[in-house]
Design a protein around this motif. Structure first.
Motif, PDB file in Angstrom:
ATOM      1  N   THR A 105      45.248  33.664  66.636  1.00  0.00           N
ATOM      2  CA  THR A 105      44.662  33.104  65.421  1.00  0.00           C
ATOM      3  C   THR A 105      43.744  34.151  64.809  1.00  0.00           C
ATOM      4  O   THR A 105      43.323  35.105  65.483  1.00  0.00           O
ATOM      5  CB  THR A 105      43.827  31.844  65.712  1.00  0.00           C
ATOM      6  OG1 THR A 105      42.671  32.228  66.468  1.00  0.00           O
ATOM      7  CG2 THR A 105      44.619  30.821  66.499  1.00  0.00           C
ATOM      8  N   LEU A 130      35.585  25.678  60.777  1.00  0.00           N
ATOM      9  CA  LEU A 130      36.792  25.761  59.949  1.00  0.00           C
ATOM     10  C   LEU A 130      37.877  24.809  60.445  1.00  0.00           C
ATOM     11  O   LEU A 130      38.529  24.129  59.652  1.00  0.00           O
ATOM     12  CB  LEU A 130      37.339  27.197  59.957  1.00  0.00           C
ATOM     13  CG  LEU A 130      36.443  28.270  59.336  1.00  0.00           C
ATOM     14  CD1 LEU A 130      37.122  29.629  59.427  1.00  0.00           C
ATOM     15  CD2 LEU A 130      36.106  27.944  57.893  1.00  0.00           C
ATOM     16  N   ASN A 135      38.512  22.177  57.426  1.00  0.00           N
ATOM     17  CA  ASN A 135      39.901  21.734  57.396  1.00  0.00           C
ATOM     18  C   ASN A 135      40.010  20.270  56.994  1.00  0.00           C
ATOM     19  O   ASN A 135      40.887  19.877  56.219  1.00  0.00           O
ATOM     20  CB  ASN A 135      40.520  21.945  58.783  1.00  0.00           C
ATOM     21  CG  ASN A 135      41.980  22.288  58.706  1.00  0.00           C
ATOM     22  OD1 ASN A 135      42.465  22.807  57.707  1.00  0.00           O
ATOM     23  ND2 ASN A 135      42.700  21.995  59.761  1.00  0.00           N
ATOM     24  N   TRP A 253      34.946  32.588  49.730  1.00  0.00           N
ATOM     25  CA  TRP A 253      35.964  32.283  50.745  1.00  0.00           C
ATOM     26  C   TRP A 253      36.544  30.930  50.418  1.00  0.00           C
ATOM     27  O   TRP A 253      35.826  29.946  50.278  1.00  0.00           O
ATOM     28  CB  TRP A 253      35.333  32.266  52.135  1.00  0.00           C
ATOM     29  CG  TRP A 253      36.312  32.129  53.263  1.00  0.00           C
ATOM     30  CD1 TRP A 253      36.834  33.138  54.026  1.00  0.00           C
ATOM     31  CD2 TRP A 253      36.887  30.908  53.772  1.00  0.00           C
ATOM     32  NE1 TRP A 253      37.686  32.635  54.971  1.00  0.00           N
ATOM     33  CE2 TRP A 253      37.750  31.262  54.838  1.00  0.00           C
ATOM     34  CE3 TRP A 253      36.765  29.576  53.433  1.00  0.00           C
ATOM     35  CZ2 TRP A 253      38.467  30.319  55.558  1.00  0.00           C
ATOM     36  CZ3 TRP A 253      37.491  28.629  54.140  1.00  0.00           C
ATOM     37  CH2 TRP A 253      38.328  29.007  55.197  1.00  0.00           C
ATOM     38  N   PRO A 255      40.220  28.510  51.454  1.00  0.00           N
ATOM     39  CA  PRO A 255      41.469  28.476  52.229  1.00  0.00           C
ATOM     40  C   PRO A 255      42.697  28.757  51.369  1.00  0.00           C
ATOM     41  O   PRO A 255      42.892  28.165  50.315  1.00  0.00           O
ATOM     42  CB  PRO A 255      41.492  27.035  52.768  1.00  0.00           C
ATOM     43  CG  PRO A 255      40.061  26.627  52.824  1.00  0.00           C
ATOM     44  CD  PRO A 255      39.410  27.280  51.641  1.00  0.00           C
ATOM     45  N   GLU A 258      41.708  33.671  51.032  1.00  0.00           N
ATOM     46  CA  GLU A 258      40.612  34.331  51.729  1.00  0.00           C
ATOM     47  C   GLU A 258      40.645  35.838  51.451  1.00  0.00           C
ATOM     48  O   GLU A 258      41.699  36.470  51.589  1.00  0.00           O
ATOM     49  CB  GLU A 258      40.719  34.109  53.235  1.00  0.00           C
ATOM     50  CG  GLU A 258      40.686  32.668  53.661  1.00  0.00           C
ATOM     51  CD  GLU A 258      42.059  32.025  53.726  1.00  0.00           C
ATOM     52  OE1 GLU A 258      42.193  30.970  54.362  1.00  0.00           O
ATOM     53  OE2 GLU A 258      43.004  32.584  53.113  1.00  0.00           O
ATOM     54  N   GLY A 263      43.007  32.302  57.762  1.00  0.00           N
ATOM     55  CA  GLY A 263      43.477  30.932  57.761  1.00  0.00           C
ATOM     56  C   GLY A 263      44.959  30.801  58.003  1.00  0.00           C
ATOM     57  O   GLY A 263      45.550  31.524  58.811  1.00  0.00           O
ATOM     58  N   TYR A 264      45.595  29.858  57.285  1.00  0.00           N
ATOM     59  CA  TYR A 264      47.024  29.639  57.503  1.00  0.00           C
ATOM     60  C   TYR A 264      47.872  30.777  56.932  1.00  0.00           C
ATOM     61  O   TYR A 264      49.012  30.973  57.346  1.00  0.00           O
ATOM     62  CB  TYR A 264      47.467  28.284  56.938  1.00  0.00           C
ATOM     63  CG  TYR A 264      47.267  28.088  55.458  1.00  0.00           C
ATOM     64  CD1 TYR A 264      48.163  28.614  54.533  1.00  0.00           C
ATOM     65  CD2 TYR A 264      46.206  27.338  54.974  1.00  0.00           C
ATOM     66  CE1 TYR A 264      47.990  28.417  53.182  1.00  0.00           C
ATOM     67  CE2 TYR A 264      46.030  27.131  53.625  1.00  0.00           C
ATOM     68  CZ  TYR A 264      46.919  27.673  52.733  1.00  0.00           C
ATOM     69  OH  TYR A 264      46.754  27.471  51.376  1.00  0.00           O
ATOM     70  N   HIS A 362      47.801  22.375  57.544  1.00  0.00           N
ATOM     71  CA  HIS A 362      46.392  22.317  57.930  1.00  0.00           C
ATOM     72  C   HIS A 362      46.200  21.661  59.291  1.00  0.00           C
ATOM     73  O   HIS A 362      45.289  22.027  60.041  1.00  0.00           O
ATOM     74  CB  HIS A 362      45.593  21.583  56.851  1.00  0.00           C
ATOM     75  CG  HIS A 362      45.272  22.450  55.673  1.00  0.00           C
ATOM     76  ND1 HIS A 362      44.134  23.209  55.599  1.00  0.00           N
ATOM     77  CD2 HIS A 362      45.959  22.688  54.533  1.00  0.00           C
ATOM     78  CE1 HIS A 362      44.120  23.870  54.458  1.00  0.00           C
ATOM     79  NE2 HIS A 362      45.218  23.576  53.791  1.00  0.00           N
ATOM     80  N   TRP A 365      47.300  24.443  61.753  1.00  0.00           N
ATOM     81  CA  TRP A 365      46.324  25.531  61.679  1.00  0.00           C
ATOM     82  C   TRP A 365      44.996  25.106  62.311  1.00  0.00           C
ATOM     83  O   TRP A 365      44.441  25.808  63.168  1.00  0.00           O
ATOM     84  CB  TRP A 365      46.136  25.935  60.213  1.00  0.00           C
ATOM     85  CG  TRP A 365      44.972  26.818  59.912  1.00  0.00           C
ATOM     86  CD1 TRP A 365      44.571  27.920  60.602  1.00  0.00           C
ATOM     87  CD2 TRP A 365      44.040  26.668  58.835  1.00  0.00           C
ATOM     88  NE1 TRP A 365      43.458  28.478  60.023  1.00  0.00           N
ATOM     89  CE2 TRP A 365      43.121  27.732  58.932  1.00  0.00           C
ATOM     90  CE3 TRP A 365      43.911  25.757  57.791  1.00  0.00           C
ATOM     91  CZ2 TRP A 365      42.067  27.895  58.022  1.00  0.00           C
ATOM     92  CZ3 TRP A 365      42.868  25.924  56.888  1.00  0.00           C
ATOM     93  CH2 TRP A 365      41.963  26.979  57.005  1.00  0.00           C
ATOM     94  N   GLY A 366      44.466  23.963  61.927  1.00  0.00           N
ATOM     95  CA  GLY A 366      43.212  23.492  62.497  1.00  0.00           C
ATOM     96  C   GLY A 366      43.324  23.248  63.987  1.00  0.00           C
ATOM     97  O   GLY A 366      42.404  23.568  64.757  1.00  0.00           O
ATOM     98  N   TYR A 369      42.987  26.420  66.050  1.00  0.00           N
ATOM     99  CA  TYR A 369      41.602  26.831  66.288  1.00  0.00           C
ATOM    100  C   TYR A 369      40.985  26.034  67.441  1.00  0.00           C
ATOM    101  O   TYR A 369      40.321  26.592  68.312  1.00  0.00           O
ATOM    102  CB  TYR A 369      40.763  26.595  65.026  1.00  0.00           C
ATOM    103  CG  TYR A 369      40.990  27.578  63.903  1.00  0.00           C
ATOM    104  CD1 TYR A 369      41.807  28.691  64.053  1.00  0.00           C
ATOM    105  CD2 TYR A 369      40.371  27.392  62.670  1.00  0.00           C
ATOM    106  CE1 TYR A 369      42.001  29.584  63.021  1.00  0.00           C
ATOM    107  CE2 TYR A 369      40.546  28.280  61.626  1.00  0.00           C
ATOM    108  CZ  TYR A 369      41.364  29.369  61.797  1.00  0.00           C
ATOM    109  OH  TYR A 369      41.554  30.255  60.774  1.00  0.00           O
TER     110      TYR A 369
END
Length: 591
Positions: A105, A130, A135, A253, A255, A258, A263-264, A362, A365-366, A369
């Motif tokens: 990531t 994030l 998110n 910044w 999403p 960036e 991010g994604y 999302h 992606w979230g 993390y």
């Protein structure tokens, strides 16, 4: 509104196909965390590029564009058009660097570039900040758009809409991982494009509008058509054009846009087969996002000014819509209620596709993390792949539930957009420079996050009550200028007052990523035997500028042709084609 059996059949078929894709990819996605979150790092540029476009094809985006156009005209779109500069910088400078880093990531980057407790804190904090908070806010704005569409077009309550939008999305996202998301995005992208263009074409045929020429000559629309704002009024052109072009694109910044990639977008680049596929994916994304998609949304937004000149007209037409959900952004879905059977089903499916595509990205992606940068790194480093996938699937469900609750409290996509910009103001330059300037350290980023957040809270919450800094209502853009200035000055001061990272950490990062050596000279000069990578940075920045001109020219060429301005359209088309030739012929020098 009359949604027929044919329309429901189209929507039902869409749901079934999306679920089947998730089921089809579930077995392989469950084999490991890297497979679940990066699809084995073996994805081609076209699939990744389409996925990036599909993700930003969120249902709240046409709502946002409609809100902007109704308030500020076509030129108001510079609020997001300016981010093309960020995108093209990612294409030609950062896509290769991200792919070379080989992190899982973009948050794992922190412990590659920095070291010690500062790097660990950054990774953990941003995983939650994030991965969860930011998110969830983004997904809530998407869910808000779904609520407004469901209320206007289907007569659904907010809770009914959220249940429909989220259940299928959670199922295929949690089953299929990133590959399931990518394949579903590919399918959903074409549905969304057909729906957007079909809706724009039909709306122009409405009796109230009559034709494209009828729209463009209408008294409610004429003053909204300019590509750039009125330069006679600084309170108009400064916030709508100067601030986005001069400051916003590199200093904030957001999403999907960036500075330096992240991010994604970074997740897609990290899952590419190689550096060339990472570059190709981000280039395709920027072309499609800025040059291909905006005009159907803009046409419908302009048409809404004819049919629903004010918010009160929308309220009259849809009296059951909750008062706190009324706004200019609602005009987009209001216009779609005029569509005929069949096309209505396709457009509804396309809107559902837009919602699900963004939510699924999302969610994955979230979740990446939470799993990779928090659970695996700090809670249970010995966790098995099976356990990590299970945590990923559980966190996917949790993120969706949180965003649904927040969506019920929001009222405007534009308000959320502006708040997110304000929170990230002043941090963007760090994300651009940290690859090329050795002096930036973990405390640089920590201080920037803290300062930008405090400053945002001050200007958005505290200052309106105490008026310590007087900001006229027509000069709200001063908040962004103040925020960027204070945050940038703060993190620069912290950078020079704290120790740089250790040489071994900096050299390890430099050897792995191979950035241009200019900003690393002070470290490299202490190690004469160290190879210095000259890179192609001047050429890459030149291509970033040419590529930006190419895409802006394509965007405005389409607009000129729509407006019937053949000469301007021809010139812009030639410029766009010339830029494309230059970029294509220069590709081999940067790959």
């Amino acid at each position: 509104m009359n949604v027929t059996a044919i329309d429901w059949a189209i929507i039902g078929a869409f749901f079934v196909i999306s679920l089947l894709i998730g089921i089809f990819t579930s077995k392989k996605a469950g084999t490991s965390a890297k497979e679940f979150f990066l699809s084995g790092r073996n994805m081609p540029w076209w699939l990744l590029g389409v996925s990036m476009v599909a993700t930003t094809f969120s249902a709240d985006t046409p709502n946002l564009v409609t809100d902007i156009v109704r308030k500020n005209g076509v030129s108001g779109n510079w609020a997001w058009w300016a981010f093309l500069l960020t995108g093209m910088l990612t294409v030609f400078v950062y896509a290769k660097l991200w792919r070379r880093s080989e992190v899982t990531t973009d948050l794992e980057f922190y412990e590659l570039r920095y070291s010690g407790k500062g790097a660990a804190f950054l990774r953990a904090f941003r995983a939650l900040y994030l991965g969860v908070f930011f998110n969830v806010v983004i997904m809530a704005t998407v869910s808000l758009a779904a609520i407004k569409i469901g209320g206007v077009m289907l007569g659904l309550s907010p809770i009914q809409t959220l249940l429909m939008a989220s259940i299928v999305t959670v199922i295929y996202s949690s089953l299929g991982g990133l590959k399931g998301v990518l394949l579903t995005d590919f399918f959903q992208f074409f549905i969304a494009m057909i729906g957007a263009f079909g809706a724009a074409y039909f709306v122009l045929d409405l009796p109230e509008i009559g034709s494209l020429q009828g729209l463009l000559s209408h008294e409610n629309v004429i003053e909204k058509l300019d590509f750039v704002p009125d330069f006679d009024d600084p309170n108009v052109y400064i916030p709508l054009f100067i601030i986005p072009i001069a400051i916003q694109w590199w200093a904030t910044w957001y999403p999907g846009a960036e500075p330096g990639g992240g991010g994604y977008i970074a997740q897609r680049m990290l899952s590419a087969k190689d550096e060339n596929n990472a570059v190709g994916a981000t280039l395709f994304f920027n072309i499609a996002h800025y040059a291909l998609r905006p005009w159907p949304w803009i046409i419908i937004a302009l048409s809404s000014l004819v049919v629903f000149p004010s918010i009160s007209d929308i309220q009259t037409a849809f009296p059951d819509i909750p008062v706190d959900k009324l706004g200019d952004d609602l005009a987009y879905s209001a216009m779609l209620t005029f569509l005929p059977t069949g096309l209505l089903g396709i457009v509804l499916a396309s809107l559902i596709a837009a919602v699900m595509s963004t939510l699924s990205t999302h969610l994955n992606w979230g979740s990446s993390y939470i799993v990779n940068d928090f659970y695996l790194r700090f809670i249970k480093p010995e966790a098995s792949d099976k356990e990590l996938v299970a945590v990923g699937r559980i966190s996917t469900v949790g993120l969706m539930v949180l965003s649904a609750f927040l969506a019920l409290a929001l009222s405007s996509a534009l308000d959320a957009f502006n708040i997110l910009l304000q929170i990230g103001a002043g941090t963007g330059l760090i994300f651009i420079l940290r690859w090329f300037w050795w002096r930036i350290n973990a405390f640089t980023e920590i201080s920037a996050m803290a300062i930008s957040f405090v400053v945002a809270i001050f200007f958005e919450v505290i200052n309106p009550k105490v008026n310590w800094i007087m900001i006229p209502e027509n000069q709200a853009y001063l908040k962004l200028i103040y925020s960027v200035s204070i945050t940038t000055a703060g993190w620069l001061l912290v950078t020079f007052l704290t120790r740089p990272e250790k040489d071994e950490v900096l050299l390890s990062f430099y050897r792995k990523v191979h950035p241009a050596a200019w900003g690393w000279k002070k470290v490299l000069d202490r190690y004469p035997a160290e190879k210095q990578f000259t890179g192609q940075l001047p050429r890459e920045i030149g291509l970033m500028l040419i590529g930006s001109i190419m895409i802006y020219s394509a965007l405005f060429a389409t607009g000129f042709w729509i407006y019937g301005e053949a000469l301007a359209g021809s010139i812009a088309t030639v410029v766009a084609l010339a830029g494309g030739v230059i970029v294509y012929r220069s590709w081999k020098y940067i790959s």
